[in-house]
Design a protein around this motif. Sequence first.
Motif, PDB file in Angstrom:
ATOM      1  N   LEU A 141       8.797  18.337 -21.944  1.00 41.02           N
ATOM      2  CA  LEU A 141       8.379  16.714 -22.076  1.00 41.02           C
ATOM      3  C   LEU A 141       9.648  16.565 -22.979  1.00 41.02           C
ATOM      4  CD1 LEU A 141       4.404  17.028 -23.967  1.00 41.02           C
ATOM      5  CD2 LEU A 141       5.382  16.075 -21.589  1.00 41.02           C
ATOM      6  N   LEU A 149       2.869  20.590 -16.688  1.00 39.91           N
ATOM      7  CA  LEU A 149       4.214  19.576 -17.165  1.00 39.91           C
ATOM      8  C   LEU A 149       3.464  18.849 -18.821  1.00 39.91           C
ATOM      9  CD1 LEU A 149       3.351  17.999 -13.855  1.00 39.91           C
ATOM     10  CD2 LEU A 149       4.784  18.632 -14.279  1.00 39.91           C
ATOM     11  N   ARG A 150       2.703  20.316 -19.276  1.00 42.11           N
ATOM     12  CA  ARG A 150       3.405  19.249 -20.952  1.00 42.11           C
ATOM     13  C   ARG A 150       3.949  20.580 -22.014  1.00 42.11           C
ATOM     14  NH1 ARG A 150      -2.064  15.668 -22.312  1.00 42.11           N
ATOM     15  NH2 ARG A 150      -2.256  14.407 -21.159  1.00 42.11           N
ATOM     16  N   ARG A 184       1.216  11.647 -20.706  1.00 46.10           N
ATOM     17  CA  ARG A 184       2.073  12.603 -20.588  1.00 46.10           C
ATOM     18  C   ARG A 184       3.103  13.666 -19.303  1.00 46.10           C
ATOM     19  NH1 ARG A 184       0.848  17.167 -25.567  1.00 46.10           N
ATOM     20  NH2 ARG A 184       3.071  17.166 -25.628  1.00 46.10           N
ATOM     21  N   GLU A 185       2.418  13.835 -18.787  1.00 45.63           N
ATOM     22  CA  GLU A 185       2.518  14.563 -17.452  1.00 45.63           C
ATOM     23  C   GLU A 185       3.636  13.810 -17.193  1.00 45.63           C
ATOM     24  OE1 GLU A 185      -1.262  16.540 -17.676  1.00 45.63           O
ATOM     25  OE2 GLU A 185      -0.375  14.285 -18.084  1.00 45.63           O
ATOM     26  N   SER A 230       6.224  21.789 -24.061  1.00 41.37           N
ATOM     27  CA  SER A 230       7.290  21.348 -24.532  1.00 41.37           C
ATOM     28  C   SER A 230       8.725  20.782 -24.250  1.00 41.37           C
ATOM     29  CB  SER A 230       7.708  21.552 -25.697  1.00 41.37           C
ATOM     30  OG  SER A 230       5.661  21.488 -26.746  1.00 41.37           O
ATOM     31  N   ASP A 260       6.710  12.818 -18.402  1.00 37.14           N
ATOM     32  CA  ASP A 260       7.849  12.892 -19.039  1.00 37.14           C
ATOM     33  C   ASP A 260       8.244  14.440 -18.590  1.00 37.14           C
ATOM     34  OD1 ASP A 260       8.555  10.583 -20.835  1.00 37.14           O
ATOM     35  OD2 ASP A 260       7.081  11.652 -22.492  1.00 37.14           O
ATOM     36  N   GLY A 261       6.915  14.674 -18.401  1.00 42.03           N
ATOM     37  CA  GLY A 261       7.274  16.341 -17.950  1.00 42.03           C
ATOM     38  C   GLY A 261       7.542  16.353 -16.197  1.00 42.03           C
ATOM     39  N   ARG A 287      -1.965   7.750 -21.927  1.00 40.96           N
ATOM     40  CA  ARG A 287      -1.935   9.029 -22.216  1.00 40.96           C
ATOM     41  C   ARG A 287      -1.382  10.051 -21.594  1.00 40.96           C
ATOM     42  NH1 ARG A 287      -0.678   9.287 -27.641  1.00 40.96           N
ATOM     43  NH2 ARG A 287      -0.887  12.088 -27.224  1.00 40.96           N
ATOM     44  N   SER A 330      -5.363  16.225 -15.908  1.00 42.35           N
ATOM     45  CA  SER A 330      -4.186  16.544 -16.958  1.00 42.35           C
ATOM     46  C   SER A 330      -3.670  17.253 -15.865  1.00 42.35           C
ATOM     47  CB  SER A 330      -5.026  17.182 -18.510  1.00 42.35           C
ATOM     48  OG  SER A 330      -4.320  17.893 -18.736  1.00 42.35           O
ATOM     49  N   THR A 331      -2.441  17.715 -15.946  1.00 44.02           N
ATOM     50  CA  THR A 331      -1.307  19.184 -15.854  1.00 44.02           C
ATOM     51  C   THR A 331      -0.975  19.510 -16.334  1.00 44.02           C
ATOM     52  OG1 THR A 331      -1.194  17.515 -13.654  1.00 44.02           O
ATOM     53  CG2 THR A 331      -0.494  19.628 -13.640  1.00 44.02           C
ATOM     54  N   PRO A 332      -1.471  20.188 -16.986  1.00 42.50           N
ATOM     55  CA  PRO A 332      -1.013  21.484 -18.502  1.00 42.50           C
ATOM     56  C   PRO A 332       0.552  21.843 -18.432  1.00 42.50           C
ATOM     57  CG  PRO A 332      -2.821  22.058 -17.805  1.00 42.50           C
ATOM     58  CD  PRO A 332      -3.095  21.148 -16.576  1.00 42.50           C
TER      59      PRO A 332
END
Length: 353
Positions: free
Chosen positions: A277, A271-272, A7-8, A274, A10-11, A5, A267-269
């Motif tokens: 993403l 880059l999360r 998600r970064e 919306s 996609d960022g 998971r 985590s790199t907030p």
Amino acid sequence: MSSTRFRELDGLRGLAAAAVVVGHFTTTFSVHYPTAAASSFELHHGQFGVQLFFLISGFVILMTADRAKRASDFAISRFARLYPAYWIAVVISVVVGALANVPGTQLTPLQTLLNFTMIQRLLLVPDVNGAFWTLAVEMQFYIIVFLVLLLSKCRLTDVLLRWLVAAWLVIAVGSAVVAAVLAPGIDITAAPVLVRAMVNVTLAEYGPLFCLGMLLFMARRNQRFEWLTIPAFLAVVVSASLLHSPSYAAIVAGISVFFAFVALRTSTPPLRLSPLLWLGKISYSLYIVHVVVGYATIDLLWPLIGRDLAVLVAMLVVTVLAWGLYSLAETRITPALRRSLLRRADGRGRTAT
């Protein structure tokens, strides 16, 4: 740290796609349309979003290959993922290019047909869409991974991967050195055809980026620093410097450090967010449709509403088009095609057994 998971990614894709689109619609558009009004904003280094894409690809493709039970599963996954949207993008590029007389789209019928293969660059055939050249580079990388999966029977041990990366780095840097000797002081884009062919075949410039992405995936998955990351980073910088310039290499080095910073963090907030993403989710479709449609839109509108507003409208048009292409090809056609191909592969496997 989990590699599942992340998600970064996609960022990061969103950032890379935005950089490429803005760079093409400002700086590169002016090159192809020299009589157009100047843009008040230029992103001269937007092209470097491609290097970020290659780093991401090395990370993601190894993550995909790591889960493959058969080499054919990997091939089917890549084929179904890329080709449906790509074929539609080729048709859009041909039609819009012809209607709007977009530079670079005037190809012979055979050249146009060969563009549907995605590897036309390797066949020395021009791309009908200026963004397509990177896909042939990606395809070379996929073929290498497929062959490794096939020969190892999907046993991608860390030892095997390290040997693969080490060999690839030596070949890439060696090829870059030979190119620098044969064409001293010349940017690789202006080097003789045979020199460029050698660099393209060996992936001298982009291979180290794929390798660095793979090593960072391994480090994230294993929660342990991979010592080969350092020589891989040096290979990225050396190849870029030899094939282009030290200033070019410095930018690529900065992008590589940034990607490593993100890849090795839990985590790199930022880059999360919306919007990033979402942009990352449609980034493939956006990348393959934006050039021809965007150029046509800007060329049509800038005499009426000015260059800057025309660029903004073009960005909106290609984003909406990319969302539609993503919704049709990537979320509907791709899963159906993948299921169909996997069923056929399973049926052949049972027959062979």
